[in-house]
Scaffold this motif. Structure first.
Motif, PDB file in Angstrom:
ATOM      1  N   ARG A   1       4.135   6.268   1.146  1.00 59.50           N
ATOM      2  CA  ARG A   1       3.368   5.054   0.854  1.00 59.50           C
ATOM      3  C   ARG A   1       2.461   5.245  -0.372  1.00 59.50           C
ATOM      4  N   ILE A   2       1.858   6.401  -0.471  1.00 52.05           N
ATOM      5  CA  ILE A   2       0.988   6.665  -1.632  1.00 52.05           C
ATOM      6  C   ILE A   2       1.776   6.551  -2.929  1.00 52.05           C
ATOM      7  N   PHE A   3       2.973   7.152  -2.963  1.00 51.93           N
ATOM      8  CA  PHE A   3       3.787   7.103  -4.180  1.00 51.93           C
ATOM      9  C   PHE A   3       4.214   5.666  -4.508  1.00 51.93           C
ATOM     10  N   VAL A   4       4.667   4.937  -3.482  1.00 46.09           N
ATOM     11  CA  VAL A   4       5.140   3.569  -3.736  1.00 46.09           C
ATOM     12  C   VAL A   4       3.991   2.673  -4.188  1.00 46.09           C
ATOM     13  N   TYR A   5       2.870   2.723  -3.453  1.00 45.96           N
ATOM     14  CA  TYR A   5       1.739   1.867  -3.814  1.00 45.96           C
ATOM     15  C   TYR A   5       1.155   2.246  -5.178  1.00 45.96           C
ATOM     16  N   SER A   6       1.157   3.544  -5.476  1.00 44.69           N
ATOM     17  CA  SER A   6       0.659   3.974  -6.794  1.00 44.69           C
ATOM     18  C   SER A   6       1.560   3.448  -7.905  1.00 44.69           C
ATOM     19  N   ALA A   7       2.872   3.477  -7.681  1.00 42.35           N
ATOM     20  CA  ALA A   7       3.806   2.951  -8.688  1.00 42.35           C
ATOM     21  C   ALA A   7       3.541   1.475  -8.941  1.00 42.35           C
ATOM     22  N   HIS A   8       3.279   0.750  -7.878  1.00 40.26           N
ATOM     23  CA  HIS A   8       2.992  -0.681  -8.027  1.00 40.26           C
ATOM     24  C   HIS A   8       1.711  -0.907  -8.833  1.00 40.26           C
ATOM     25  N   ALA A   9       0.642  -0.170  -8.484  1.00 42.46           N
ATOM     26  CA  ALA A   9      -0.637  -0.341  -9.185  1.00 42.46           C
ATOM     27  C   ALA A   9      -0.531   0.081 -10.645  1.00 42.46           C
ATOM     28  N   LEU A  10       0.160   1.187 -10.917  1.00 45.50           N
ATOM     29  CA  LEU A  10       0.328   1.650 -12.288  1.00 45.50           C
ATOM     30  C   LEU A  10       1.088   0.624 -13.125  1.00 45.50           C
ATOM     31  N   GLY A  11       2.110   0.012 -12.518  1.00 41.51           N
ATOM     32  CA  GLY A  11       2.867  -0.998 -13.244  1.00 41.51           C
ATOM     33  C   GLY A  11       2.006  -2.174 -13.631  1.00 41.51           C
ATOM     34  N   LEU A  12       1.133  -2.607 -12.714  1.00 40.12           N
ATOM     35  CA  LEU A  12       0.275  -3.748 -13.006  1.00 40.12           C
ATOM     36  C   LEU A  12      -0.825  -3.392 -14.007  1.00 40.12           C
ATOM     37  N   LEU A  13      -1.093  -2.095 -14.134  1.00 44.11           N
ATOM     38  CA  LEU A  13      -2.045  -1.650 -15.163  1.00 44.11           C
ATOM     39  C   LEU A  13      -1.357  -1.407 -16.499  1.00 44.11           C
TER      40      LEU A  13
ATOM     41  N   ALA B   1       4.413   4.811 -13.677  1.00 36.49           N
ATOM     42  CA  ALA B   1       4.902   4.090 -12.502  1.00 36.49           C
ATOM     43  C   ALA B   1       6.294   4.575 -12.098  1.00 36.49           C
ATOM     44  N   LEU B   2       7.163   4.785 -13.113  1.00 38.64           N
ATOM     45  CA  LEU B   2       8.506   5.295 -12.811  1.00 38.64           C
ATOM     46  C   LEU B   2       8.448   6.691 -12.197  1.00 38.64           C
ATOM     47  N   GLU B   3       7.536   7.532 -12.680  1.00 39.28           N
ATOM     48  CA  GLU B   3       7.399   8.886 -12.117  1.00 39.28           C
ATOM     49  C   GLU B   3       7.023   8.826 -10.639  1.00 39.28           C
ATOM     50  N   GLN B   4       6.064   7.955 -10.298  1.00 38.97           N
ATOM     51  CA  GLN B   4       5.651   7.812  -8.904  1.00 38.97           C
ATOM     52  C   GLN B   4       6.797   7.259  -8.036  1.00 38.97           C
ATOM     53  N   ALA B   5       7.551   6.324  -8.599  1.00 39.85           N
ATOM     54  CA  ALA B   5       8.674   5.757  -7.859  1.00 39.85           C
ATOM     55  C   ALA B   5       9.740   6.810  -7.595  1.00 39.85           C
ATOM     56  N   GLU B   6       9.997   7.680  -8.585  1.00 39.51           N
ATOM     57  CA  GLU B   6      10.979   8.746  -8.393  1.00 39.51           C
ATOM     58  C   GLU B   6      10.509   9.699  -7.292  1.00 39.51           C
ATOM     59  N   ALA B   7       9.220   9.988  -7.262  1.00 42.69           N
ATOM     60  CA  ALA B   7       8.675  10.855  -6.207  1.00 42.69           C
ATOM     61  C   ALA B   7       8.857  10.204  -4.839  1.00 42.69           C
ATOM     62  N   ALA B   8       8.679   8.881  -4.776  1.00 42.05           N
ATOM     63  CA  ALA B   8       8.854   8.172  -3.501  1.00 42.05           C
ATOM     64  C   ALA B   8      10.299   8.224  -3.039  1.00 42.05           C
ATOM     65  N   LEU B   9      11.237   8.130  -3.983  1.00 40.43           N
ATOM     66  CA  LEU B   9      12.654   8.155  -3.626  1.00 40.43           C
ATOM     67  C   LEU B   9      13.061   9.457  -2.944  1.00 40.43           C
ATOM     68  N   ALA B  10      12.314  10.508  -3.198  1.00 44.77           N
ATOM     69  CA  ALA B  10      12.626  11.804  -2.591  1.00 44.77           C
ATOM     70  C   ALA B  10      12.234  11.860  -1.117  1.00 44.77           C
ATOM     71  N   THR B  11      11.517  10.855  -0.619  1.00 39.58           N
ATOM     72  CA  THR B  11      11.061  10.857   0.776  1.00 39.58           C
ATOM     73  C   THR B  11      11.983   9.993   1.626  1.00 39.58           C
ATOM     74  N   THR B  12      12.210  10.436   2.849  1.00 39.46           N
ATOM     75  CA  THR B  12      13.050   9.675   3.777  1.00 39.46           C
ATOM     76  C   THR B  12      12.397   8.355   4.147  1.00 39.46           C
ATOM     77  N   THR B  13      11.079   8.368   4.354  1.00 40.53           N
ATOM     78  CA  THR B  13      10.363   7.160   4.783  1.00 40.53           C
ATOM     79  C   THR B  13      10.548   6.021   3.795  1.00 40.53           C
ATOM     80  N   ALA B  14      10.437   6.315   2.511  1.00 40.04           N
ATOM     81  CA  ALA B  14      10.563   5.259   1.498  1.00 40.04           C
ATOM     82  C   ALA B  14      11.974   4.682   1.480  1.00 40.04           C
TER      83      ALA B  14
END
Length: 748
Positions: free
Chosen positions: A656-668, A674-687
């Protein structure tokens, strides 16, 4: 000389092919072929005149042709009138357009040199097999100049007629002299096949008993069509086109009721008509009986009929008119069951869910699983049970009531109650075992597990919990009604972690409503406040009852504060925060989440503390305070490394931290980050496995890629958001709207 032979000789003498004669005369080559082969028994005078002119026959030859036709009309070899004539079709036939089209296509395939098409219409009693066959017969009989023959095979009689007996009736109808009919059944059936091979006939064999009765009568090559109806699937019959009839659609059901009863046609009765259709299970026989009862009682309204059908204990009795009864139709199929199948059938009434698997049936029979599957196949074969996919079955609502009647009539009340409660207990035992796959500290079942359901993996456990949800929820209701409160609470507790993977299921509202009440009955304050919190979550997150969820959460907070229970106080404040957030009050949600940090820390609830920080960051994001949100997410990551957070919860928080951070970074506007955070989220099963989180992840990637100029990749990500939203719409609609807006901007 027969008409067909004379026409063939005249055509050949004229040196014309079928196609050439058709072109000269204006008569189709198919019609000419049928006349020459004897399929067209009585051509129209204008057809004969056109052919005579095209063949340029003499006046004498023309008179011979006319005499051949008159001989046919006087008797000749035409079928004897009245024998095997189909019964009257209903005038208010409704629906079944697709099924009728299947029969028409099969008829069009006849006469192409292959076997005569055979269409087998099968399905449960009362589903309208004969009605469909007669409707098709009425529409198609003009295409079969060789005749239309109907025989009721009386397949549900105690002693149905043999194939040889039926063959005698057909041969007489086909005008075979009595002295020419063979003595043995085998030879009679061969005669039927031989005659049908030479004639373009429509043969309707209604209500077949089994393959042995039917198989000898089916013709080989020829230009006809055979239409068979049967309650059985007749799986041993080769080379037939099976047409399974299901109950009508709600729209077709309403149309049938309106056609039968004037009261149902009133616009003001539309809602009640829909309810009558539902109570009749959309079964044509039940609908026709209900409509007939309504139409013959001028003082009745459709609402009155709804009231008559509402009570399950008297619904089958109400679905009777004259000599027609839904229950009697079911009883004819039931009488054909083996003793073992009758026992299984009546005990299906114990199962609380609308569909079920064979292992669930074992819980009410105690039979071997392989034997149970064989018996269920017998029920399917007779149309008393409908298959649903590879391993599931469904009992029609009215058949369930019929099974209940058999159960009450054939087993004493004490035995019924014992079987029902034992089934509930065993269902809940499986549910607890499956649920604990997802609960920290448990996982796989113990080595001693010997239940009827495979639970060797978390995937198998999740599949069982989802597919049998209505059955184990029904069992939970039974346990609560029986006062087995400890069992109810244990089951709900075991499902707590699994519920996070299936938030969209509204059944959690009832699950935790039952466990909340049972916990209160047990008088255990710790259990009571825990399950009150679970109930607050279900009311808000699952049932979307935000005010109710907030009230329950605040009541749990007050209870926890009074008891000094810091952990449950923190959870109550979290659920209160969720309720106001989903109700559209993000500022209040942020404040409630912040209030929860202190009791979570005091309780050493490290998992909860980290998730609270994620909630706070999410609330800040919702308020447009993206920089603050990023700082909170960074704090949560630090806490993950400093606190002994459990592995499962740690991964969920990190995703959740990675996904939400990607969203906030994109809006900033920090799209590369944002892409880096999204890639980190993709590595997790939960996401990857949580629908709402997956949508938000693809949305963040799509936005970043669009702003970085990679429009092709952005479109793929944003399109995936829209697709996921269609699959799981509860929490993801807002993401779909955002994705659609960005896609539109790219196209612009």
């Amino acid at each position: 000389m027969k008409l067909g032979m004379r026409l063939r000789e005249l055509r050949r003498a004229a040196g014309l092919t079928l196609e050439e004669l058709a072109e000269v005369s204006g008569v189709s080559s198919r019609a000419i072929s049928d006349m020459e082969r004897g399929y067209s028994r009585m051509p129209q005078p204008r057809t004969l005149a056109a052919l005579a002119s095209a063949l340029k026959v003499s006046d004498q030859e023309r008179r011979r042709l006319e005499e051949d036709v008159r001989a046919l009309r006087r008797g000749g070899t035409a079928a004897r009138p009245g024998l095997c004539e189909p019964p009257r079709a209903v005038a208010d036939f409704t629906g079944r357009a697709d099924e009728l089209a299947v029969v028409r296509r099969a008829g069009a395939d006849g006469g192409r040199g292959g076997p005569v098409p055979v269409v087998l219409v099968h399905g449960q009693a009362g589903v309208g097999k004969t009605t469909l066959a007669l409707r098709a017969t009425e529409a198609l009989r003009g295409d079969y100049p060789g005749g239309c023959l109907y025989v009721d095979l009386r397949g549900v009689d105690p002693a149905p007629p043999s194939a040889g007996d039926i063959a005698v009736r057909l041969l007489r109808a086909l005008e075979v002299p009595s002295r020419a009919i063979a003595a043995s059944d085998e030879e009679r059936c061969a005669q039927v096949r031989a005659v049908l091979r030479e004639r373009r006939c429509l043969l309707v064999l209604d209500n077949a008993a089994d393959e042995a009765q039917l198989r000898p009568l089916l013709p080989g090559a020829g230009a006809g069509l055979v239409l068979v109806t049967c309650r059985r699937v007749l799986s041993g019959l080769e080379g037939v086109r099976r047409l399974a009839l299901a109950p009508l659609t709600p729209e077709e059901s309403a149309a049938l009721l309106r056609a039968v009863a004037d009261q149902a046609a009133l616009p003001s009765a539309a809602g009640d008509v829909a309810e009558v259709s539902r109570l009749c299970g959309h079964l044509p026989l039940a609908l026709r009986i209900a409509g007939t009862r309504l139409s013959t009682r001028s003082g009745w309204s459709v609402r009155h009929l709804v009231d008559r059908l509402s009570g399950e204990d008297r619904r089958l009795a109400a679905l009777r008119t004259g000599d027609v009864s839904v229950g009697a139709a079911f009883a004819l199929s039931h009488a054909q069951l083996s003793v073992a199948a009758r026992r299984v059938f009546r005990r299906l009434a114990h199962l609380p869910g609308p569909d079920f698997s064979a292992p669930v049936v074992v819980l009410v029979t105690d039979d071997d699983l392989v034997d149970t599957v064989d018996v269920l196949d017998e029920l399917v074969e007779l149309g008393l049970l409908q298959p649903r996919g590879a391993d599931r079955y469904q009992l029609h609502d009215l058949l369930r009531l019929f099974a209940g009647e058999r159960l009450r009539g054939e087993e004493p009340e004490g035995e019924r109650a014992a079987v029902r409660l034992d089934m509930a207990r065993r269902l809940l035992e499986i549910t607890v075992t499956a649920g604990r796959w997802f609960e920290p500290g448990f996982g796989a079942p113990p080595a001693t597990w010997a239940g009827p359901v495979p639970l060797a993996t978390a995937g198998e456990a999740a599949y069982w919990l989802r597919s049998e949800a209505e059955n184990w929820l029904g069992a939970l209701r039974m346990a609560a009604a029986a006062g087995e409160h400890r069992r109810v609470v244990e089951t709900a507790e075991a499902l707590h972690w699994f519920s996070d993977t299936a938030v969209a299921w509204r059944g959690w509202y009832e699950v935790y409503g039952l466990s909340r009440a049972s916990a209160a009955e047990l008088g255990d304050r710790q259990l009571e406040v825990t399950h009150l919190n679970y109930y607050a979550w279900a009311a808000c997150a699952c049932a979307r009852r935000f005010d109710e969820g907030l009230a329950a959460a605040l009541a749990a907070r007050d209870m926890a504060v009074a008891d000094g229970n810091h952990k449950e106080e923190a959870w109550a404040l979290q659920y209160a925060s969720d309720s106001v957030k989903l109700a559209g009050r993000p500022g209040e949600a942020l404040e409630l989440a912040r209030q929860a940090l202190r009791p979570a820390d005091l309780a050493d609830d490290h998992d909860g503390y980290v998730h609270l920080l994620v909630r706070i960051g999410y609330a800040q994001d919702s308020l447009g305070r993206y920089a603050e949100a990023l700082a909170t997410f960074r704090q949560a990551l630090r806490e993950l490394t400093e606190r002994p957070v459990s592995a499962h919860q740690g991964e969920a928080a990190r995703a959740r931290i990675f996904v939400y951070s990607a969203h906030a970074l994109g809006l900033l506007g920090r799209h590369a980050e944002a892409l880096e955070q999204a890639e980190a989220a993709l590595a997790t099963t939960t996401a990857r496995d949580t629908p709402a989180l997956t949508c938000r992840l693809h949305l963040a990637r799509g936005l970043a890629l669009a702003r970085l100029g990679d429009h092709r990749a952005a479109r793929a990500e944003l399109t995936r958001v829209v697709e996921l939203t269609e699959e799981v719409p509860l929490y993801t609609r807002v993401y779909s709207d955002e994705a659609t807006d960005i896609l539109a901007s790219l196209d612009g």
